[in-house]
Design a protein around this motif. Structure first.
Motif, PDB file in Angstrom:
ATOM      1  N   ASP A   1       4.209  -1.934   0.057  1.00 47.94           N
ATOM      2  CA  ASP A   1       2.782  -1.896   0.699  1.00 47.94           C
ATOM      3  C   ASP A   1       2.605  -0.912   1.673  1.00 47.94           C
ATOM      4  O   ASP A   1       3.659  -0.821   2.343  1.00 47.94           O
ATOM      5  CB  ASP A   1       2.283  -3.129   0.956  1.00 47.94           C
ATOM      6  CG  ASP A   1       0.911  -3.147   1.431  1.00 47.94           C
ATOM      7  OD1 ASP A   1      -0.019  -2.319   0.979  1.00 47.94           O
ATOM      8  OD2 ASP A   1       0.676  -3.777   2.485  1.00 47.94           O
TER       9      ASP A   1
ATOM     10  N   ASP B   1      -0.535  -0.386   4.447  1.00 53.61           N
ATOM     11  CA  ASP B   1      -1.390  -1.061   5.435  1.00 53.61           C
ATOM     12  C   ASP B   1      -0.917  -2.525   5.929  1.00 53.61           C
ATOM     13  O   ASP B   1      -0.912  -3.337   4.885  1.00 53.61           O
ATOM     14  CB  ASP B   1      -2.623  -1.008   5.373  1.00 53.61           C
ATOM     15  CG  ASP B   1      -2.960   0.380   5.116  1.00 53.61           C
ATOM     16  OD1 ASP B   1      -2.525   1.225   5.991  1.00 53.61           O
ATOM     17  OD2 ASP B   1      -4.257   0.515   4.448  1.00 53.61           O
ATOM     18  N   ASP B   2      -0.374  -2.649   6.851  1.00 55.19           N
ATOM     19  CA  ASP B   2      -0.223  -3.958   7.658  1.00 55.19           C
ATOM     20  C   ASP B   2       1.200  -4.484   7.068  1.00 55.19           C
ATOM     21  O   ASP B   2       1.529  -5.655   7.302  1.00 55.19           O
ATOM     22  CB  ASP B   2      -1.419  -5.016   7.465  1.00 55.19           C
ATOM     23  CG  ASP B   2      -2.333  -4.692   8.322  1.00 55.19           C
ATOM     24  OD1 ASP B   2      -2.181  -4.238   9.363  1.00 55.19           O
ATOM     25  OD2 ASP B   2      -3.286  -4.850   7.925  1.00 55.19           O
ATOM     26  N   THR B   3       1.801  -3.562   6.346  1.00 61.44           N
ATOM     27  CA  THR B   3       3.176  -4.028   5.845  1.00 61.44           C
ATOM     28  C   THR B   3       4.386  -2.851   6.691  1.00 61.44           C
ATOM     29  O   THR B   3       5.217  -3.354   7.408  1.00 61.44           O
ATOM     30  CB  THR B   3       3.262  -3.891   4.463  1.00 61.44           C
ATOM     31  OG1 THR B   3       2.608  -4.834   3.705  1.00 61.44           O
ATOM     32  CG2 THR B   3       4.866  -4.173   3.991  1.00 61.44           C
TER      33      THR B   3
ATOM     34  N   ASP C   1       2.222  -7.450   2.642  1.00 58.45           N
ATOM     35  CA  ASP C   1       1.783  -8.545   3.389  1.00 58.45           C
ATOM     36  C   ASP C   1       0.705  -9.520   2.874  1.00 58.45           C
ATOM     37  O   ASP C   1       0.388 -10.724   3.583  1.00 58.45           O
ATOM     38  CB  ASP C   1       1.096  -8.175   4.829  1.00 58.45           C
ATOM     39  CG  ASP C   1       0.109  -7.235   4.505  1.00 58.45           C
ATOM     40  OD1 ASP C   1      -0.136  -6.257   3.882  1.00 58.45           O
ATOM     41  OD2 ASP C   1      -1.057  -7.506   5.144  1.00 58.45           O
TER      42      ASP C   1
ATOM     43  N   ASP D   1      -0.498  -8.673  -3.258  1.00 58.62           N
ATOM     44  CA  ASP D   1       0.614  -8.163  -3.253  1.00 58.62           C
ATOM     45  C   ASP D   1       1.573  -8.982  -4.061  1.00 58.62           C
ATOM     46  O   ASP D   1       2.359  -8.736  -5.038  1.00 58.62           O
ATOM     47  CB  ASP D   1       1.482  -7.719  -1.755  1.00 58.62           C
ATOM     48  CG  ASP D   1       0.496  -6.630  -1.099  1.00 58.62           C
ATOM     49  OD1 ASP D   1       0.010  -6.022  -1.835  1.00 58.62           O
ATOM     50  OD2 ASP D   1       0.646  -6.634   0.076  1.00 58.62           O
TER      51      ASP D   1
HETATM   52 MG   LIG Z   1      -1.259  -4.715   3.167  1.00 62.75          MG
END
Ligand SMILES: [Mg+2]
Length: 249
Positions: A21, A23-25, A195, A200
């Protein structure tokens, strides 16, 4: 499977392709979004009737709710971008701001705050030296493509998959199937690193993939469908170490 029965060292020996992933991963989207909203607040005195972080969190709440609606085909991308700002302005009783102008300022500021999640870059590059890797992300094509370019992600990846182009958003299994076909792999050979438990882990597990959940907030869902959970990238590297060593040339 609950967190107590989760294996300390998961078996990733069947893994032959790893999707991440974005974003934010790998990239700290939340920090960039919050900082961009504080920049917006600074530029518009009308917004300053509340504290900057209150403004940023009001926006984040609207954005989160509207992304769910976008995922369910209830609003278009254009409506999402309009409504997440208009709703925020309405809650602050501000009617004289043009959302298009603020949206443009926000997008410019947002991209200036892009940065890697700590240790993600090193781990991602190291993993890409041992496995073919790809990115699969829910997001707007025009934004995510700029991130791919900014972070030179095509240097390390075989496939960059964006929901808007694939026609489905995670956790819809159709985007996982699309990614599996691109990779030329059966579901059991794929690992997804992400995340979001709901997008996910759930989407990956339903599609027959292995999942490694970047659980930075220490959530404890019941049941927990993730094959592995980690809160720093050293743990993810540790979980893949055995396979990476046996593949070392
Ligand atoms: Mg994410």
């Amino acid at each position: 499977m609950d967190s107590i029965t989760q294996p300390v060292t998961p078996d990733f020996s069947s893994t032959s392709f790893i999707y991440f992933d974005l974003d934010d991963t790998l990239i700290d989207h939340k920090k960039a979004q919050d900082r961009a909203m504080v920049d917006v607040w600074t530029q518009y005195p009308l917004l300053q009737k509340v504290e900057p972080l209150v403004f940023a969190s009001e926006y984040a709440a609207s954005n989160h709710r509207l992304w769910e609606a976008y995922r369910n085909n209830e609003v278009s991308q254009h409506e999402l971008r309009r409504l997440r700002l208009e709703e925020t302005f309405n809650r602050l009783n501000i009617s004289s701001l043009d959302w298009r102008e603020v949206d443009k300022v926000y997008m410019d500021c947002y991209s200036r705050h892009w940065d890697w999640i700590p240790e993600a870059r090193e781990a991602f590059i190291r993993i890409s030296e041992h496995y073919p890797v790809g990115i699969m992300t829910n997001g707007f094509t025009f934004v995510q493509k700029k991130k791919f370019e900014h972070f030179s992600l095509n240097r390390y990846t075989r496939h960059l998959i964006i929901s808007e182009e694939a026609g489905h958003l995670k956790p819809d299994t159709r985007i996982f199937d699309f990614a599996a076909e691109k990779a030329g792999c059966r579901p059991g050979e794929l690992l997804y690193v992400g995340d979001s438990y709901s997008s996910d882990v759930t989407g990956g597990a339903r599609s027959g993939w292995k999942t490694a959940w970047f659980n930075r907030s220490g959530l404890n869902p019941e049941p927990n469908l993730a094959d592995f959970a980690f809160s720093d990238y050293g743990q993810l590297l540790g979980s893949l170490q055995k396979t990476m060593q046996s593949e070392a040339r």
